[in-house]
Design a protein around this motif. Sequence first.
Motif, PDB file in Angstrom:
ATOM      1  N   UNK A 143       0.853  -1.184   0.000  1.00 54.08           N
ATOM      2  CA  UNK A 143       0.000   0.000   0.000  1.00 54.08           C
ATOM      3  C   UNK A 143       0.891   1.236   0.000  1.00 54.08           C
ATOM      4  N   UNK A 144       0.579   2.164  -0.898  1.00 56.05           N
ATOM      5  CA  UNK A 144       1.386   3.374  -1.022  1.00 56.05           C
ATOM      6  C   UNK A 144       0.568   4.620  -0.683  1.00 56.05           C
ATOM      7  N   UNK A 145       1.298   5.634  -0.226  1.00 54.35           N
ATOM      8  CA  UNK A 145       0.714   6.944   0.027  1.00 54.35           C
ATOM      9  C   UNK A 145       1.564   7.948  -0.728  1.00 54.35           C
ATOM     10  N   UNK A 146       0.991   8.583  -1.724  1.00 54.99           N
ATOM     11  CA  UNK A 146       1.726   9.496  -2.598  1.00 54.99           C
ATOM     12  C   UNK A 146       2.965   8.819  -3.187  1.00 54.99           C
ATOM     13  N   UNK A 147       2.830   7.535  -3.548  1.00 54.36           N
ATOM     14  CA  UNK A 147       3.913   6.790  -4.168  1.00 54.36           C
ATOM     15  C   UNK A 147       4.920   6.185  -3.203  1.00 54.36           C
ATOM     16  N   UNK A 148       4.809   6.507  -1.922  1.00 52.05           N
ATOM     17  CA  UNK A 148       5.740   5.979  -0.920  1.00 52.05           C
ATOM     18  C   UNK A 148       5.126   4.759  -0.252  1.00 52.05           C
ATOM     19  N   UNK A 149       5.868   3.641  -0.156  1.00 55.85           N
ATOM     20  CA  UNK A 149       5.320   2.462   0.511  1.00 55.85           C
ATOM     21  C   UNK A 149       5.022   2.764   1.982  1.00 55.85           C
ATOM     22  N   UNK A 150       3.811   2.442   2.393  1.00 54.78           N
ATOM     23  CA  UNK A 150       3.389   2.787   3.753  1.00 54.78           C
ATOM     24  C   UNK A 150       2.825   1.610   4.548  1.00 54.78           C
ATOM     25  N   UNK A 151       2.402   0.558   3.855  1.00 53.99           N
ATOM     26  CA  UNK A 151       1.819  -0.595   4.537  1.00 53.99           C
ATOM     27  C   UNK A 151       1.766  -1.788   3.608  1.00 53.99           C
ATOM     28  N   UNK A 152       1.286  -2.886   4.129  1.00 56.47           N
ATOM     29  CA  UNK A 152       1.146  -4.115   3.346  1.00 56.47           C
ATOM     30  C   UNK A 152      -0.145  -4.807   3.765  1.00 56.47           C
ATOM     31  N   UNK A 153      -0.826  -5.386   2.803  1.00 53.14           N
ATOM     32  CA  UNK A 153      -1.991  -6.225   3.091  1.00 53.14           C
ATOM     33  C   UNK A 153      -1.645  -7.620   2.611  1.00 53.14           C
ATOM     34  N   UNK A 154      -1.712  -8.579   3.524  1.00 54.03           N
ATOM     35  CA  UNK A 154      -1.468  -9.974   3.186  1.00 54.03           C
ATOM     36  C   UNK A 154      -2.793 -10.720   3.153  1.00 54.03           C
ATOM     37  N   UNK A 155      -2.747 -11.951   2.685  1.00 55.24           N
ATOM     38  CA  UNK A 155      -3.958 -12.781   2.689  1.00 55.24           C
ATOM     39  C   UNK A 155      -4.525 -12.895   4.103  1.00 55.24           C
ATOM     40  N   UNK A 156      -3.650 -13.061   5.077  1.00 49.86           N
ATOM     41  CA  UNK A 156      -4.102 -13.168   6.472  1.00 49.86           C
ATOM     42  C   UNK A 156      -4.771 -11.887   6.935  1.00 49.86           C
ATOM     43  N   UNK A 157      -4.194 -10.738   6.558  1.00 54.12           N
ATOM     44  CA  UNK A 157      -4.802  -9.453   6.918  1.00 54.12           C
ATOM     45  C   UNK A 157      -6.206  -9.346   6.325  1.00 54.12           C
ATOM     46  N   UNK A 158      -6.348  -9.766   5.067  1.00 55.72           N
ATOM     47  CA  UNK A 158      -7.650  -9.691   4.397  1.00 55.72           C
ATOM     48  C   UNK A 158      -8.677 -10.586   5.094  1.00 55.72           C
ATOM     49  N   UNK A 159      -8.267 -11.801   5.441  1.00 52.73           N
ATOM     50  CA  UNK A 159      -9.182 -12.699   6.155  1.00 52.73           C
ATOM     51  C   UNK A 159      -9.591 -12.118   7.501  1.00 52.73           C
ATOM     52  N   UNK A 160      -8.616 -11.588   8.214  1.00 54.53           N
ATOM     53  CA  UNK A 160      -8.878 -11.037   9.553  1.00 54.53           C
ATOM     54  C   UNK A 160      -9.875  -9.883   9.484  1.00 54.53           C
ATOM     55  N   UNK A 161      -9.634  -8.930   8.570  1.00 54.88           N
ATOM     56  CA  UNK A 161     -10.524  -7.772   8.493  1.00 54.88           C
ATOM     57  C   UNK A 161     -11.891  -8.170   7.934  1.00 54.88           C
ATOM     58  N   UNK A 162     -11.915  -9.138   7.025  1.00 59.51           N
ATOM     59  CA  UNK A 162     -13.195  -9.606   6.484  1.00 59.51           C
ATOM     60  C   UNK A 162     -14.068 -10.212   7.564  1.00 59.51           C
ATOM     61  N   UNK A 163     -13.457 -10.984   8.430  1.00 60.14           N
ATOM     62  CA  UNK A 163     -14.193 -11.592   9.538  1.00 60.14           C
ATOM     63  C   UNK A 163     -14.616 -10.538  10.556  1.00 60.14           C
ATOM     64  N   UNK A 164     -13.711  -9.664  10.917  1.00 59.07           N
ATOM     65  CA  UNK A 164     -13.979  -8.676  11.972  1.00 59.07           C
ATOM     66  C   UNK A 164     -14.968  -7.600  11.529  1.00 59.07           C
ATOM     67  N   UNK A 165     -14.874  -7.170  10.272  1.00 57.00           N
ATOM     68  CA  UNK A 165     -15.720  -6.069   9.802  1.00 57.00           C
ATOM     69  C   UNK A 165     -17.173  -6.494   9.616  1.00 57.00           C
ATOM     70  N   UNK A 166     -17.401  -7.744   9.212  1.00 54.90           N
ATOM     71  CA  UNK A 166     -18.747  -8.261   8.997  1.00 54.90           C
ATOM     72  C   UNK A 166     -19.556  -7.362   8.059  1.00 54.90           C
ATOM     73  N   UNK A 167     -18.859  -6.874   7.006  1.00 52.50           N
ATOM     74  CA  UNK A 167     -19.529  -6.099   5.966  1.00 52.50           C
ATOM     75  C   UNK A 167     -18.791  -6.329   4.658  1.00 52.50           C
ATOM     76  N   UNK A 168     -19.356  -5.916   3.535  1.00 53.49           N
ATOM     77  CA  UNK A 168     -18.705  -6.150   2.240  1.00 53.49           C
ATOM     78  C   UNK A 168     -17.325  -5.488   2.171  1.00 53.49           C
ATOM     79  N   UNK A 169     -16.412  -6.139   1.460  1.00 52.84           N
ATOM     80  CA  UNK A 169     -15.067  -5.578   1.289  1.00 52.84           C
ATOM     81  C   UNK A 169     -15.095  -4.190   0.654  1.00 52.84           C
ATOM     82  N   UNK A 170     -16.082  -3.929  -0.165  1.00 49.75           N
ATOM     83  CA  UNK A 170     -16.175  -2.609  -0.805  1.00 49.75           C
ATOM     84  C   UNK A 170     -16.418  -1.500   0.217  1.00 49.75           C
ATOM     85  N   UNK A 171     -16.877  -1.872   1.413  1.00 49.40           N
ATOM     86  CA  UNK A 171     -17.135  -0.891   2.471  1.00 49.40           C
ATOM     87  C   UNK A 171     -16.001  -0.835   3.501  1.00 49.40           C
TER      88      UNK A 171
END
Length: 148
Positions: A37-65
């Motif tokens: 993940x970049x902010x103004x072209x500078x690397x600022x974070x990373x999303x891994x498969x595990x991160x996606x699963x974790x937030x998908x479970x915790x958020x309990x809403x569509x990924x688009x939201x």
Amino acid sequence: MLVRELMTTDLVTAPIETDMQRVAKRMLNARVGSIIITSDGTPTGIVTESDALRVGYAADKPFSAVPVQAAMSHPLVTIEPTATVRAATNRMVDEEIKKLPVVSELELHGILTMTDIIRAHSDLLKEARTIEQGRGLHDPDDWQPSEE
């Protein structure tokens, strides 16, 4: 062996304003396990498969939201391209991560993953043996007890 010799340079990135639906789609289309993940072209974070699963479970809403900031790991743990693979693996163990973005002066050069290291395992062993031989160390399998 240096990080730049093993790192993957074909990177997938997304701007910080992206939602998780787009991030997941890019990861799936590129067949990768993480996205920088970049902010103004500078690397600022990373999303891994595990991160996606974790937030998908915790958020309990569509990924688009779900904003990518809710899922990304930050601050970003990085390594220089001139660092040794040994230093990189030590950092991965210490930080309990499997993917290490390669950055120099805020410029993203690649990513080193455990998969990259495993693929290079035999080359790394050969290099270690060469170094040991240069220091006068011997292969433990060649050791013979003295007859004293």
